[in-house]
Design a protein around this motif. Structure first.
Motif, PDB file in Angstrom:
ATOM      1  N   THR A  51      92.289  72.052  30.482  1.00  0.00           N
ATOM      2  CA  THR A  51      91.065  71.404  30.006  1.00  0.00           C
ATOM      3  C   THR A  51      90.463  70.516  31.083  1.00  0.00           C
ATOM      4  O   THR A  51      89.239  70.516  31.301  1.00  0.00           O
ATOM      5  N   MET A 109      88.863  72.768  33.662  1.00  0.00           N
ATOM      6  CA  MET A 109      87.617  73.370  33.174  1.00  0.00           C
ATOM      7  C   MET A 109      86.483  72.360  33.209  1.00  0.00           C
ATOM      8  O   MET A 109      85.360  72.677  33.628  1.00  0.00           O
ATOM      9  N   VAL A 154      84.249  73.676  36.164  1.00  0.00           N
ATOM     10  CA  VAL A 154      83.362  74.643  35.504  1.00  0.00           C
ATOM     11  C   VAL A 154      82.218  73.936  34.797  1.00  0.00           C
ATOM     12  O   VAL A 154      81.084  74.405  34.798  1.00  0.00           O
ATOM     13  N   SER A 198      79.540  75.182  30.216  1.00  0.00           N
ATOM     14  CA  SER A 198      79.779  76.556  30.634  1.00  0.00           C
ATOM     15  C   SER A 198      80.270  77.410  29.456  1.00  0.00           C
ATOM     16  O   SER A 198      80.898  76.914  28.512  1.00  0.00           O
ATOM     17  N   GLN A 199      79.974  78.713  29.546  1.00  0.00           N
ATOM     18  CA  GLN A 199      80.440  79.643  28.522  1.00  0.00           C
ATOM     19  C   GLN A 199      81.964  79.730  28.516  1.00  0.00           C
ATOM     20  O   GLN A 199      82.587  79.871  27.463  1.00  0.00           O
ATOM     21  N   TRP A 200      82.573  79.633  29.690  1.00  0.00           N
ATOM     22  CA  TRP A 200      84.025  79.699  29.779  1.00  0.00           C
ATOM     23  C   TRP A 200      84.671  78.487  29.113  1.00  0.00           C
ATOM     24  O   TRP A 200      85.725  78.605  28.464  1.00  0.00           O
ATOM     25  N   THR A 201      84.046  77.339  29.271  1.00  0.00           N
ATOM     26  CA  THR A 201      84.565  76.139  28.610  1.00  0.00           C
ATOM     27  C   THR A 201      84.468  76.274  27.097  1.00  0.00           C
ATOM     28  O   THR A 201      85.371  75.866  26.352  1.00  0.00           O
ATOM     29  N   SER A 202      83.383  76.871  26.619  1.00  0.00           N
ATOM     30  CA  SER A 202      83.218  77.098  25.180  1.00  0.00           C
ATOM     31  C   SER A 202      84.263  78.080  24.653  1.00  0.00           C
ATOM     32  O   SER A 202      84.828  77.885  23.570  1.00  0.00           O
ATOM     33  N   LEU A 203      84.526  79.127  25.426  1.00  0.00           N
ATOM     34  CA  LEU A 203      85.554  80.086  25.018  1.00  0.00           C
ATOM     35  C   LEU A 203      86.938  79.439  25.000  1.00  0.00           C
ATOM     36  O   LEU A 203      87.755  79.714  24.106  1.00  0.00           O
ATOM     37  N   TRP A 204      87.196  78.578  25.974  1.00  0.00           N
ATOM     38  CA  TRP A 204      88.484  77.882  26.013  1.00  0.00           C
ATOM     39  C   TRP A 204      88.637  76.954  24.801  1.00  0.00           C
ATOM     40  O   TRP A 204      89.704  76.873  24.198  1.00  0.00           O
ATOM     41  N   SER A 256      87.215  77.419  21.891  1.00  0.00           N
ATOM     42  CA  SER A 256      87.438  78.282  20.723  1.00  0.00           C
ATOM     43  C   SER A 256      88.888  78.759  20.661  1.00  0.00           C
ATOM     44  O   SER A 256      89.492  78.824  19.589  1.00  0.00           O
TER      45      SER A 256
END
Length: 210
Positions: free
Chosen positions: A60, A63, A67, A71-77, A79
């Motif tokens: 975390t 990220m 990132v 970021s979309q990757w942070t949102s996916l992480w 989730s």
């Protein structure tokens, strides 16, 4: 809070339940006795939770630092963390529900605490779910834990009133449980109650033993 409960559980785990009692030695350290299955499982879970917490915090921080929070990757992480928390919350409550069902007694569980926590989980779930743009992973864990705790609460209330009706306490159990004190263990809830027996013996003129 759950981490604190886990730490206290490990610290105050009964010493008489840590060893298997078979006379065997520890597979890796011969100077230690063979651990019981319950103690070995408790240590395994504690290690898993510690490693998982450290990994999640580390990733975390990376990220957010490299990132960015948008970021979309942070949102996916985020989730993924929400889904993981739901799975772990289910694993947390299911063994306690099964144990309470087998014991048919409240034991050390606090009914007043659950009476406050269960509605609190429902209100927290609603407050998070009704926020504009709220992701379902932010509130689903509270919904699941609230439902599981509600099930446990209903079971405890039923067993409490059932035990009170029959003249037993919350620590009387249908299961032989070494964790409890000896004077609180009864093999079967349908066995005669000692106070009731003493009263009946006095009524029939029979001296009570002891």
């Amino acid at each position: 809070m759950f981490g604190l409960v886990l730490v206290l559980f490990i610290i105050y785990f009964p010493a008489n339940k840590k060893n298997a009692g078979s006379g065997n030695r520890h597979p890796q350290f011969s100077f230690l006795p063979d651990p019981s299955d319950e103690w070995a499982l408790s240590l395994l879970i504690a290690r898993f939770v510690g490693v998982q917490l450290a990994v999640c915090v580390f990733i975390t921080i990376l990220m957010l630092a490299f990132v960015g929070p948008d970021s979309q990757w942070t949102s996916l992480w985020a989730s993924l963390l929400g889904i993981t928390s739901v799975i772990l919350a289910t694993i947390q409550y299911v063994p306690q529900i099964m144990r309470t069902y087998r014991r048919k007694s409240v034991g050390a569980l606090s009914i007043p605490m659950m009476l406050m926590q269960t509605p609190g989980a429902a209100l927290l779930t609603l407050s998070l779910a009704l926020r504009p743009g709220a992701n379902w992973t932010t509130w689903i864990v509270y919904a699941v834990t609230g439902c599981l705790q509600g099930i446990l609460l209903v079971m405890c209330i039923y067993y409490h009133f059932n035990a009170t009706k029959q003249g037993y306490g919350d620590f009387d159990t249908a299961e032989t449980e070494p964790l409890l004190a000896e004077n609180h263990i009864v093999p079967n809830l349908h066995l005669p109650h000692p106070h009731r027996d003493q009263h009946q013996n006095s009524a029939h003129g029979t001296p009570a033993s002891g």
